[in-house]
Design an enzyme around this catalytic site. Structure first.
Site, PDB file in Angstrom:
ATOM      1  N   HIS A  77      -7.516 -32.401  13.787  1.00  0.00           N
ATOM      2  CA  HIS A  77      -6.917 -31.697  14.921  1.00  0.00           C
ATOM      3  C   HIS A  77      -5.433 -32.047  14.985  1.00  0.00           C
ATOM      4  CE1 HIS A  77     -10.358 -29.976  17.350  1.00  0.00           C
ATOM      5  NE2 HIS A  77     -10.918 -30.457  16.266  1.00  0.00           N
ATOM      6  N   ASN A 120      -7.431 -27.099  16.388  1.00  0.00           N
ATOM      7  CA  ASN A 120      -7.690 -27.531  15.033  1.00  0.00           C
ATOM      8  C   ASN A 120      -6.452 -27.280  14.174  1.00  0.00           C
ATOM      9  OD1 ASN A 120     -10.821 -27.905  14.724  1.00  0.00           O
ATOM     10  ND2 ASN A 120     -10.551 -26.127  16.040  1.00  0.00           N
ATOM     11  N   CYS A 176     -11.046 -29.581  22.107  1.00  0.00           N
ATOM     12  CA  CYS A 176     -12.260 -30.297  22.468  1.00  0.00           C
ATOM     13  C   CYS A 176     -12.388 -30.364  23.979  1.00  0.00           C
ATOM     14  CB  CYS A 176     -12.228 -31.704  21.881  1.00  0.00           C
ATOM     15  SG  CYS A 176     -13.586 -32.725  22.469  1.00  0.00           S
TER      16      CYS A 176
END
Lengths: 323, 323
Positions: free
Chosen positions: B223, B263, B254
């Site tokens: 990420h 990401n 998240c």
């Protein structure tokens, strides 16, 4: 229940990397020079002071170009004395002898000339051929060296050029050699439009090494236009480079290439270097707070991912009053 | 007079890197799962079709978790048949036997379970201890393998955890070994909150190698919270990893870690890999056009630097009408 507690990465050194990296902070010059709204001189001075307070030891302060070229930095004569007393190196840009005169008069001990690896950008940025620009720098470098002043040579468009496409390595090597032969103490290899990838970085550094250019004389200057700046920096570190240019908060861009977004953000660089156990002397929390403070003055958020992630943890208006 | 002509980086291979990398595209699942506004099933299907058309060969399609866990992916039963005929691998997430039943009923040939390296995230994400989660996966993996279905094991929080801080390598190695021993064909090492740096990546890969985990069974999932994803990917490639997770346009985040931004953007990854001369089979222009199309549907610009830089060159509404 948040990432606040994780303000720093775990330090896990990697083999073959330098123990220490010197960050050449360009936010106050390269970062601000294309801002349309005039930033008050006192705000610039405070920015430099806060950068020094965050532990940066080389802070490019301003540029002694003709004021009409870069209106944002037309206050160089007023700014420099405001920061000259700081215990840090304060290089300034000088395009020609007139710029050098102005810088020397104010007591500058570090100057930088700025060349281009490509004819197109030399024409756009300096209205000269590459060789005409080098001829213009020759007396600047010679006089600076005679005065004991440290000289950096910037080299733009070392990887790709918006008009010419990919730049052949020998062309970059030739201008690097010319700048070193003139007496430059160090060079900064610029990926002005951010197109480089790690293999290209390694190939250029290897070509320079073959041409007798010591890696200790080289810095790298990456732009994050395509998100490649930090990966390219890693490749440069793996090749022995220990000087990395970066801009607090990722400020900056290139006026002659519309897609050229900001410089590598100093905070993203410091995050990686801390994680690699490489000493920079920078206090990341103070640096992020500085970039948040500057972003508030510019009226838009920092593009640095690290600044965005850490801003809530370091910066509240109450805790960072004007000094 | 623009960078438009420079749509691709110059290819300059670097020593010691793989010749080919497989991108595991997670945009349609990991990228969309936290979107608050429901994305219509047909838009998701069109997204997957366009990703396949751009040359991606592994496209994670959806998740067969309980609909109330991830409302955005509650349409898995309707979506999967719309894309099942594409000539690409279409892995789907299955947390337990019930999810596996649903996936198998629709003909899925690739599934993924998702474990955590830390107790805190196992509790937050699965309401189980790490070992209880592993016990839940055991019959899932066994039955999938018995059916000849390929099984990926995701491992979250391999580097840092928002509650626990840095994650000790042996803990990650233990869960990796357990997943492989259960029969997982490949693992995806997740830096769920984006704190990893290249030395940490190399250290984890080395620790796994020492524990007998073949690098060919490993993918990496970074990420970009602190801007480290691409530099970490480079470190992983240098260690022999050939499977890299990425999300078109950098979609995703998240839900349990507020600072966890998207990401690694597939476009930024493809730019680097093309520059390194590493084949991915992806058409960067089509991929950028796909991310621009999806960003329009989501109502906000892509966070990918490459998408932002190239969007003006590839995407005009007129040239990308609905298929």
């Amino acid at each position: 229940m948040t990432t606040d507690a994780l303000a720093l990465p775990m330090a896990v050194p990697a083999a073959g990397l330098p123990a220490r990296v010197r960050i050449h902070e360009v936010g106050a010059r390269d970062g601000l020079q294309n801002e349309k709204a005039t930033v008050p001189t006192e705000v610039k001075a405070e920015f430099v002071r806060r950068l020094a307070d965050a532990g940066l030891t080389t802070i490019e302060a301003t540029s002694f170009v003709r004021p009409e070229w870069v209106p944002q930095l037309a206050d160089a004569e007023r700014l420099y004395p405001l920061v000259a007393g700081l215990p840090v190196a304060l290089p300034v840009l000088v395009p020609n002898e007139r710029g050098l005169d102005r810088a020397l008069r104010l007591g500058a001990r570090r100057v930088a000339v700025f060349a281009s690896a490509t004819e197109s950008f030399a024409k756009a940025n300096l209205n000269r051929t590459v060789d005409e620009a080098l001829a213009m720098f020759e007396p600047v470098v010679a006089r600076a060296k005679a005065e004991g002043v440290h000289v950096r040579g910037y080299l733009s468009m070392c990887f790709g050029d918006p008009w010419e496409g990919p730049v052949p390595l020998p062309r970059v090597v030739r201008v690097c050699r010319a700048l070193l032969d003139q007496g430059c103490d160090e060079l900064s290899l610029g990926d002005t439009i951010g197109v480089a990838t790690p293999g290209h970085v390694t190939a250029l550094l290897a070509a320079l090494e073959e041409a007798g250019v010591p890696v200790s004389a080289l810095g790298v200057h990456f732009h994050d236009t395509y998100g490649q700046a930090l990966a390219n920096t890693l490749a440069a570190l793996q090749h022995g480079v220990t000087t990395v240019d970066a801009s607090a908060g990722g400020l900056g861009g290139c006026p002659y290439a519309k897609s050229a977004t900001g410089n590598l953000a100093t905070e993203d660089l410091v995050w990686m270097l801390r994680g690699l156990g490489i000493d920079t002397g920078v206090d990341l929390g103070r640096l992020v707070a500085t970039s948040v403070w500057m972003a508030e003055r510019l009226g838009r958020p920092s593009p640095s991912r690290t600044v965005r992630a850490l801003a809530p943890t370091v910066a509240s208006p109450a805790s960072h009053k004007e000094q």
